[in-house]
Design an enzyme around this catalytic site. Structure first.
Site, PDB file in Angstrom:
ATOM      1  CG  ASP A  79      -2.215   0.670   1.102  1.00 22.89           C
ATOM      2  OD1 ASP A  79      -2.222   1.907   0.984  1.00 22.89           O
ATOM      3  OD2 ASP A  79      -3.257  -0.018   1.092  1.00 22.89           O
ATOM      4  CG  HIS A 119      -5.134   3.958   1.091  1.00 21.26           C
ATOM      5  ND1 HIS A 119      -4.819   2.636   0.913  1.00 21.26           N
ATOM      6  CD2 HIS A 119      -6.386   4.119   0.580  1.00 21.26           C
ATOM      7  CE1 HIS A 119      -5.826   2.018   0.316  1.00 21.26           C
ATOM      8  NE2 HIS A 119      -6.793   2.887   0.100  1.00 21.26           N
ATOM      9  CB  SER A 365      -9.145   0.787   0.199  1.00 22.19           C
ATOM     10  OG  SER A 365      -8.618   0.911  -1.095  1.00 22.19           O
TER      11      SER A 365
END
Length: 587
Positions: A79, A119, A365
């Site tokens: 990621d 994220h 996600s």
């Protein structure tokens, strides 16, 4: 999901005896746990103006109380970089176990330096934030160990295949990873080139990991049902395609979502239905909880509410996932420079003023790491399980949500996307949810008594390319090609296929071709629904998949049908079907 009243413990005596030894009473709570509806949902007020529907959660129930927390399981996060020094993550981060791909940066510290990079840290917290430490949140698997691979770095921002290979199997830091979480993907409506050699280049090392048991790969399906991007960084789907309600871009157009060892994850919101963005398709395996946007009317500006509601309606007020955010108020999603969405945002928050957490994480996600966390719980229950067994356990224990999911039909009555359908083996499947929402307690209970699956049987690629290509007619006269599978595969675990036509299409107009695969037992799986978005000068799919045939026998004749759905009866065909190939795997 749990029963509406009381707690449910379905764990077998042997499983509890093996796993609850040494379980300690929680000495300290996690102050934000009450907002984590995905872990425990009694319909309580959370962040966002809409309350979650009672019992829409991961079904963790008593697992954490019995010390089933992912202990001994290593989860890799490919990621953006994870803040490995975060106070609610650091105790679970493997020392020197992460990889920073950015040149000139500390090799084992991928902590992001780009202010907006929240994220990876959010994903890691959903999986394995430390529990019972008196601060913040709790992970789905709060005893799992974490490793970060910053494929999307601060300097090297693009994810290359070299980085994927490193994080998935090649890298020194990847060798002891049990579960690999991948909250990223390809959102293009153009079919990707992906050869059979590329499939082998992925699937063979994936299966060889964990001493031949196979690493568990969990991957986000994509956020392309609507493909509306308020930030303007992605193309928007034409309104006529959105109105068709088949999904703007199918999840199978991302080739890695079709790999046999990958579980592709859809997202369910706090009401127990498909999140508005969640990509659909036959490549889905199961669903996790990704929520919606978590906005609150009293916090978010009127201008931003108007903008987001124009795209997503009142879904913006439905809860998102509460998780970790890069430390401090200058980094991540919850930073002072970013607009506040709900009461958790900014240093003025009366809930938590640290800015170390956010309540706006959503998307597939967010759904994928909920499944990665459940997979870690399953592997603690039975570390000997291979990836095939983990996949099978999660599929067969998943819960059907949105039982009344409607069929989607064309204006001429043609079925485009079916709701829930039961295949010839009795397995329910949906192109919106896969086999359903993961159920942690049911999966752990089954894992504790699960016997290994028989050896994998692979039919290999079988193909047909007639000398005379087949005209693609309307819904009542589809082009058909057939292939006979003679391998004795009693129970299917996965089906992959490819096809080629000379049909030309544009992403600005609804794609009129409907692609359906039919098993020897008559089960129909929609691979590509008509009226979706596909851009191709000559429509071709190198590599797609369907999971709708789980546990059916493979032997017999498989049929591919392609119809030009809006084409009038007796009208001249606009293209031809040139070839079809199929590969069936099972036991």
């Amino acid at each position: 999901m749990r029963q509406l009243f009381g707690k449910r413990t379905i764990l077998g005596v042997a499983t509890l005896a093996a796993l609850s030894a040494g379980a300690a009473q929680a000495q300290q709570g996690d102050p934000l746990y009450r907002y984590q509806w995905h872990l425990m949902n009694y319909g309580q007020a959370v962040l966002g103006d809409t309350k979650p529907t009672v019992a829409v959660d991961l079904g963790i129930d008593d697992l954490h109380d019995y010390n089933i927390r992912g202990k001994g399981v290593v989860v890799g996060v490919l990621d953006q970089g994870v803040d490995i020094h975060h106070a609610d993550l650091v105790a679970n981060v493997v020392p020197n176990g992460s990889k920073n791909f950015d040149p000139g940066r500390p090799e084992h510290d991928p902590t992001p330096t780009t202010p907006s990079y929240g994220h990876g840290t959010s994903v890691a917290g959903i999986i394995g934030a430390v529990g019972w430490n008196g601060i913040g949140v709790r992970g789905v698997a709060p005893g799992a160990r974490l490793k970060s691979f910053n494929g999307f770095g601060d300097i090297s921002t693009s994810l290359s295949e070299d980085k994927i290979f490193y994080a998935w199997w090649n890298g020194a830091e990847a060798q002891d990873v049990d579960v690999s979480n991948n909250s990223w993907g390809v959102g293009s409506g153009s079919p990707q080139t992906f050869s059979e050699n590329q499939v082998d280049a992925y699937e063979k090392p994936m299966a060889a990991a964990r001493n031949g048991r196979g690493r568990v790969f969990v991957k986000a399906a994509g956020n392309n049902y609507l493909q509306r991007d308020v930030g303007g960084s992605r193309p928007k789907c034409a309104q006529v395609i959105i109105d068709a309600n088949v999904g703007c871009v199918q999840t199978g157009l991302d080739p890695r979502n079709n790999l046999f060892g990958v579980m592709t994850i859809a997202s369910v919101d706090a009401s127990g239905r498909r999140a508005v963005y969640s990509s659909a398709g036959s490549a889905l395996w199961v669903s996790g909880l990704g929520g919606e946007f978590g906005a609150e009317r009293d916090v978010l500006s009127d201008a931003t509410q108007t903008l987001y509601r124009g795209y997503f309606g009142d879904a913006i007020y439905s809860p998102a996932i509460v998780t970790t955010d890069p430390s401090g108020c200058a980094m991540g999603y919850n930073r002072e420079a970013a607009e506040a969405f709900n009461r958790l945002d900014h240093a003025t928050s009366a809930i938590d003023a640290s800015c170390d957490y956010n309540g706006t994480m959503s998307g597939t996600s967010a759904a994928a790491p909920t499944v990665s966390g459940v997979a870690a719980l399953v592997l603690q229950a039975n570390p000997k399980l291979g990836v095939r067994e983990v996949k099978y356990i999660l599929a067969t224990t998943a819960r059907q949500v949105d039982k009344d999911q409607p069929d989607v039909k064309h204006a001429n009555g043609t079925l485009l996307v079916p709701g829930w359908r039961k295949n010839a083996a009795g397995r329910l499947f949906s192109n919106w949810y896969g086999f359903g929402l993961v159920d942690a307690t049911a999966a752990v209970e089954l894992a504790g008594r699960f016997k290994p699956l028989p050896a994998l049987v692979d039919s290999g690629w079988q193909r047909v390319a007639p000398a005379q290509a087949v005209a693609i007619g309307g819904a009542s006269a589809p082009a058909k090609l057939q292939i006979a599978i003679d391998r004795d595969i009693a129970k299917i675990e996965g089906v992959q296929l490819g096809l080629a036509t000379d049909y030309s299409s544009s992403s600005n107009a609804p794609f009129p071709l409907q692609v359906v695969l039919i098993s020897p037992k008559g089960t129909r799986s929609t691979i590509v629904p008509a009226m979706t978005s596909v851009s191709s000068s000559a429509f071709k799919l190198d590599f797609v998949s369907s999971n709708a045939f789980l546990d059916e026998p493979a032997k017999g004749t498989w049929t591919l049908e392609i119809a030009d759905v809006p084409l009038a009866a007796n009208a001249a065909a606009k293209g031809k079907l040139n070839s079809f190939k199929i590969r069936v795997l099972g036991h």
